[in-house]
Design a protein around this motif. Structure first.
Motif, mmCIF file in Angstrom:
data_model
loop_
_atom_site.group_PDB
_atom_site.id
_atom_site.type_symbol
_atom_site.label_atom_id
_atom_site.label_comp_id
_atom_site.label_asym_id
_atom_site.label_seq_id
_atom_site.Cartn_x
_atom_site.Cartn_y
_atom_site.Cartn_z
ATOM 1 N N ILE A 22 0.888 -1.136 0.255
ATOM 2 C CA ILE A 22 -0.171 0.053 -0.233
ATOM 3 C C ILE A 22 0.954 0.951 -0.508
ATOM 4 O O ILE A 22 1.593 1.346 0.353
ATOM 5 C CB ILE A 22 -0.807 -0.308 1.408
ATOM 6 C CG1 ILE A 22 -1.505 -1.066 1.194
ATOM 7 C CG2 ILE A 22 -1.677 1.810 1.369
ATOM 8 C CD1 ILE A 22 -2.666 -1.367 2.585
ATOM 9 N N ILE A 23 0.075 1.914 -1.244
ATOM 10 C CA ILE A 23 1.247 3.325 -0.861
ATOM 11 C C ILE A 23 0.667 4.775 -0.475
ATOM 12 O O ILE A 23 -0.537 4.801 -1.145
ATOM 13 C CB ILE A 23 1.317 4.263 -1.824
ATOM 14 C CG1 ILE A 23 2.542 2.592 -2.437
ATOM 15 C CG2 ILE A 23 2.032 5.079 -2.053
ATOM 16 C CD1 ILE A 23 3.040 2.784 -4.490
ATOM 17 N N VAL A 24 0.475 5.574 -0.099
ATOM 18 C CA VAL A 24 -0.263 6.078 0.915
ATOM 19 C C VAL A 24 0.164 7.938 0.947
ATOM 20 O O VAL A 24 1.488 8.490 0.353
ATOM 21 C CB VAL A 24 -0.370 6.700 2.281
ATOM 22 C CG1 VAL A 24 -1.243 7.519 2.297
ATOM 23 C CG2 VAL A 24 -1.574 5.502 2.686
ATOM 24 N N GLN A 25 -0.319 8.645 -0.673
ATOM 25 C CA GLN A 25 1.328 9.735 -1.222
ATOM 26 C C GLN A 25 0.305 10.964 -0.819
ATOM 27 O O GLN A 25 -0.913 11.451 -0.466
ATOM 28 C CB GLN A 25 0.833 9.748 -2.664
ATOM 29 C CG GLN A 25 0.664 11.292 -2.728
ATOM 30 C CD GLN A 25 1.832 12.224 -2.912
ATOM 31 O OE1 GLN A 25 2.699 11.428 -2.097
ATOM 32 N NE2 GLN A 25 1.334 13.162 -3.173
ATOM 33 N N ASP A 80 -4.821 -8.888 -4.071
ATOM 34 C CA ASP A 80 -3.295 -9.112 -3.510
ATOM 35 C C ASP A 80 -3.033 -8.245 -4.443
ATOM 36 O O ASP A 80 -1.648 -7.848 -3.758
ATOM 37 C CB ASP A 80 -3.082 -10.065 -4.522
ATOM 38 C CG ASP A 80 -3.960 -11.522 -3.112
ATOM 39 O OD1 ASP A 80 -3.877 -11.285 -1.998
ATOM 40 O OD2 ASP A 80 -3.266 -12.523 -3.945
ATOM 41 N N ARG A 81 -3.040 -7.810 -5.430
ATOM 42 C CA ARG A 81 -2.429 -6.493 -6.168
ATOM 43 C C ARG A 81 -2.341 -4.895 -5.294
ATOM 44 O O ARG A 81 -3.066 -4.762 -4.241
ATOM 45 C CB ARG A 81 -3.049 -6.565 -7.919
ATOM 46 C CG ARG A 81 -3.275 -7.243 -7.848
ATOM 47 C CD ARG A 81 -4.047 -6.942 -9.341
ATOM 48 N NE ARG A 81 -4.260 -8.093 -10.082
ATOM 49 C CZ ARG A 81 -4.833 -7.846 -11.133
ATOM 50 N NH1 ARG A 81 -6.078 -6.523 -11.585
ATOM 51 N NH2 ARG A 81 -5.302 -9.004 -12.117
ATOM 52 N N PRO A 82 -0.887 -4.305 -5.655
ATOM 53 C CA PRO A 82 -0.932 -3.097 -4.262
ATOM 54 C C PRO A 82 -1.842 -1.706 -5.054
ATOM 55 O O PRO A 82 -2.167 -2.004 -6.063
ATOM 56 C CB PRO A 82 0.438 -2.593 -4.773
ATOM 57 C CG PRO A 82 0.943 -3.200 -6.256
ATOM 58 C CD PRO A 82 0.274 -4.917 -6.375
ATOM 59 N N VAL A 83 -1.803 -1.026 -3.470
ATOM 60 C CA VAL A 83 -2.910 -0.337 -3.188
ATOM 61 C C VAL A 83 -2.270 1.462 -3.355
ATOM 62 O O VAL A 83 -1.163 1.512 -2.829
ATOM 63 C CB VAL A 83 -4.053 -0.066 -3.134
ATOM 64 C CG1 VAL A 83 -4.418 1.194 -2.765
ATOM 65 C CG2 VAL A 83 -5.250 -1.753 -3.201
ATOM 66 N N PHE A 84 -2.911 2.429 -4.481
ATOM 67 C CA PHE A 84 -1.916 3.626 -4.453
ATOM 68 C C PHE A 84 -3.110 4.927 -3.979
ATOM 69 O O PHE A 84 -4.085 4.771 -4.515
ATOM 70 C CB PHE A 84 -1.499 4.034 -5.981
ATOM 71 C CG PHE A 84 -1.161 5.235 -5.866
ATOM 72 C CD1 PHE A 84 0.395 5.972 -5.496
ATOM 73 C CD2 PHE A 84 -1.483 6.365 -6.239
ATOM 74 C CE1 PHE A 84 0.934 6.885 -5.360
ATOM 75 C CE2 PHE A 84 -1.527 7.454 -5.605
ATOM 76 C CZ PHE A 84 0.237 7.947 -5.289
ATOM 77 N N VAL A 85 -2.769 4.902 -3.020
ATOM 78 C CA VAL A 85 -3.765 6.360 -2.593
ATOM 79 C C VAL A 85 -3.064 7.373 -2.375
ATOM 80 O O VAL A 85 -2.332 7.513 -1.632
ATOM 81 C CB VAL A 85 -4.138 5.553 -0.472
ATOM 82 C CG1 VAL A 85 -5.273 6.422 -0.267
ATOM 83 C CG2 VAL A 85 -4.588 3.894 -0.159
ATOM 84 N N HIS A 86 -4.132 8.494 -2.677
ATOM 85 C CA HIS A 86 -3.430 9.650 -2.941
ATOM 86 C C HIS A 86 -4.665 10.207 -1.754
ATOM 87 O O HIS A 86 -5.674 10.523 -2.364
ATOM 88 C CB HIS A 86 -3.948 9.933 -4.813
ATOM 89 C CG HIS A 86 -3.351 11.833 -4.780
ATOM 90 N ND1 HIS A 86 -2.400 12.108 -4.728
ATOM 91 C CD2 HIS A 86 -4.388 12.523 -5.628
ATOM 92 C CE1 HIS A 86 -2.335 13.077 -4.410
ATOM 93 N NE2 HIS A 86 -3.601 13.629 -5.425
ATOM 94 N N ILE A 87 -3.970 11.490 -1.370
ATOM 95 C CA ILE A 87 -4.982 12.579 -0.611
ATOM 96 C C ILE A 87 -4.619 14.178 -0.915
ATOM 97 O O ILE A 87 -3.942 14.158 -1.529
ATOM 98 C CB ILE A 87 -3.976 12.961 0.378
ATOM 99 C CG1 ILE A 87 -4.057 11.221 1.353
ATOM 100 C CG2 ILE A 87 -5.032 13.904 1.604
ATOM 101 C CD1 ILE A 87 -4.733 10.823 1.674
ATOM 102 N N SER A 88 -6.238 14.237 -2.125
ATOM 103 C CA SER A 88 -6.572 15.385 -2.970
ATOM 104 C C SER A 88 -7.268 16.014 -1.805
ATOM 105 O O SER A 88 -6.638 16.557 -0.810
ATOM 106 C CB SER A 88 -6.962 14.855 -4.212
ATOM 107 O OG SER A 88 -7.077 15.584 -5.023
#
Length: 374
Positions: free
Chosen positions: A114-117, A146-154
């Protein structure tokens, strides 16, 4: 790790053979809760903006909720890394670098589930992180969960009223008005980065979620930055000698506390961890507003005017109405937007999934720990 709160009575039948005979021996034993434990592995998470107001608050909630999760956080210096070590202990591993270091972000993105931007929006940084996530071996899994997730804070500046100082007539829902949100003109704030997240994540087959908060109030819960940019309006009011607004002063903003925003991001992370059991959406449908209530800028301007007048920092509790030219010439174009814009939203998506805000007293949030907020 969690313990089963049960006693298990188990019988094992052993067949014992000798050269002369064979017989069965039954043994019954009990395993009680303190000795029966199951472990659940958590994915790795990479966070940008860990030193910031939003990212730091989220990180505090995340480490409390998932103390055993592998968390790596981007910081700009060894000094910031030291602050994080003292604040979070071994729960967070600092990665020293910057959002300009695409190679570093690419490498970190390739290792995280998990990536949190939550840092400042930069298209090159977003691209490096998503492209890195695409190289994560789990991104080839046949099982989508199972795949990665990109979370963007807008942010909800994307739907703000073009006429400063006036109330936005429409309240945007992230469910009912999703098509309108997806079709917003790229000249609007936040839209280019939101579009970049959606398009690149589709191209790279990376799941993506966008979380979009409005005005944020309250004292931050992170290790480094605990105040928002509203200190600029506070300082300008003190400098002006009176509270002030722009134009007609009828504008308002949807609002959320910094703690509720931190909990909302954590809620999304927990939904991701639920895998196939979650109803969380990704891609175009994975756009979520976060809000708790709406408050007018006039109410806020009056409240800070009365507060600063009582404290002897300004000469009157009254609110002045200024023109855009007066505001921008004395302070900045951004100040005109800060006090003149209007953004009204409904977080229908997250609330339908079960998220609920807890903080509704905006005056208490403004004055929390004596912050310079309006």
């Amino acid at each position: 790790m969690f313990a089963a709160m049960l006693q298990l009575n188990t019988t094992i039948n052993l067949v014992i053979s000798t050269a002369y005979t064979a017989f069965t021996l039954s043994i019954t034993f009990t395993v009680s809760a303190p000795y029966f434990k199951m472990t659940m592995s958590l994915p790795s998470l990479f966070l940008t903006g860990a030193s910031g107001y939003i990212g730091g608050t989220f990180l505090t909630f995340l480490t409390k909720a998932h103390p055993t999760m592998s968390i790596r956080a981007l910081v700009r210096s060894e000094e910031q890394a030291d602050v994080l070590r003292k604040f979070y202990g071994s729960a967070v591993t600092s990665v020293i670098g910057s959002l300009e270091d695409s190679n570093l972000l690419h490498a970190e993105g390739s290792k995280a589930s998990i990536i949190v931007q939550a840092g400042p929006g930069m298209d090159t940084a977003i691209a490096a992180l998503i492209e890195g996530a695409a190289l994560n071996p789990s991104n080839k899994s046949a099982k989508e969960s199972d795949r990665p997730v990109f979370v963007h804070i807008s942010g909800s500046s994307n739907i703000s009223h073009p006429v400063l100082g006036e109330l936005l007539p429409h309240v945007y829902s992230d469910v009912d008005d999703l098509a309108k949100i997806l079709a917003l003109d790229p000249s609007r704030l936040q839209v280019p980065l939101d579009n970049a997240v959606r398009s690149l994540s589709k191209e790279k087959n990376v799941r993506a979620v966008i979380i979009s908060p409005p005005t944020i109030l309250g004292h931050g819960k992170g290790a480094i930055k605990t105040e928002t940019f509203q200190v600029g309006w506070y300082n300008a009011i003190v400098e002006n000698g009176a509270s002030f607004l722009l134009g007609k002063g009828t504008n308002s903003w949807s609002t959320v506390s910094i703690s509720d925003l931190g909990r909302a991001i954590l809620f999304v992370i927990d939904e991701i961890l639920e895998g196939e059991r979650s109803r969380l959406e990704y891609g175009d449908s994975g756009y979520y507003f976060v809000e708790a209530f709406e408050v007018s800028l006039m109410d806020r301007a009056k409240a800070i005017g009365e507060r600063l007048f009582k404290e002897g920092k300004i000469g009157t509790p009254d609110v002045e109405l200024k023109t855009l030219e007066e505001v921008t010439s004395k302070w900045s174009v951004y100040m005109g937007y800060l006090i003149g814009s209007s953004s009204r939203i409904k977080a229908d998506g997250l609330k339908a999934l079960g998220w609920k805000p807890l903080d509704f007293d905006w005056k208490a949030l403004v004055e929390e720990k004596g912050g310079k907020r309006c």
